[in-house]
Design a protein around this motif. Structure first.
Motif: not given
Length: 206
Positions: A165-173, A37-45
């Motif tokens: 970090e990845q940022d999204e709006d409240e609709w998930g975009e 929830e803090k940093y968004g939908n992150v995948r680390a490679f």
């Protein structure tokens, strides 16, 4: 002034694959789900090297929770885009319930020369330089957190702490793709610490 590059990644091991270089040196490509929830939908490679490769292959499976340590890395991808990944040198099983900081994350601590601060784009980015270290200096590009006021300027060695970090709006975009973001800054008054960050995640308290 000396430079310093340390990274820690905590998350769910999505997949990995053993590979080797042209001269036969073994490594493992890993993908770690660091969504929070803090940093968004992150995948680390990342790419795991060294004596830990065989131990990792024997001890880990996809779906395991893992804590990995190493260094932040960057390279130029398609169309000149800057890609961030991790050069890794160790892995341990991770139990969030036993940890002070329970959320998944891909974090870094850098002591580096700040070359330039560029606010001409959609977000402010910092150009930093490491080295030389057995070769040409490396230059990285790291974003400043858009919601924090950080006292930083070009010149000198700075200690920078942050996370992918990845940022999204409240609709998930997705409004800003996953990238390294600086959260804490400190101007170094003397030579940067040479001792690598400890294994305990309290060394990266965010």
């Amino acid at each position: 002034m000396r430079h310093f590059n340390s990274a820690h990644v905590w998350g769910l091991l999505k997949e990995f694959k053993e590979k080797e270089t042209a001269n036969g040196k073994a490594y493992v490509d890993v993908v770690i789900d660091c969504s929070s929830e803090k940093y968004g939908n992150v995948r680390a490679f990342g790419r795991l090297w060294g004596k830990f490769v065989q131990e990792f292959l024997e001890d880990f499976r996809p779906g395991d929770l893992v804590a990995m340590r190493g260094m932040l890395s960057q390279y130029e991808g398609r169309k000149g885009a800057i890609r961030t990944n991790f050069t890794l040198y160790g892995a341990e099983h991770w139990e969030p319930a036993d940890s002070k900081h329970k959320h998944r994350r891909a974090a870094f601590i850098l002591a580096t020369e700040v070359l330039d601060i560029d606010d001409s784009g959609e977000e402010t980015v910092v150009h930093v330089r490491f080295g030389p270290q057995n070769g040409d200096p490396e230059e990285y590009v790291i974003a400043l957190h858009p919601d924090k006021i950080l006292d930083i300027e070009a010149g000198g060695i700075w200690r920078l702490k942050g996370a992918i970090e990845q940022d999204e709006d409240e609709w998930g975009e997705v409004t800003r793709a996953a990238r390294p973001v600086i959260l804490v800054v400190q101007k170094m008054k003397g030579p940067a610490a040479q001792t690598p960050a400890g294994k305990d995640e309290e060394d990266v308290p965010f």
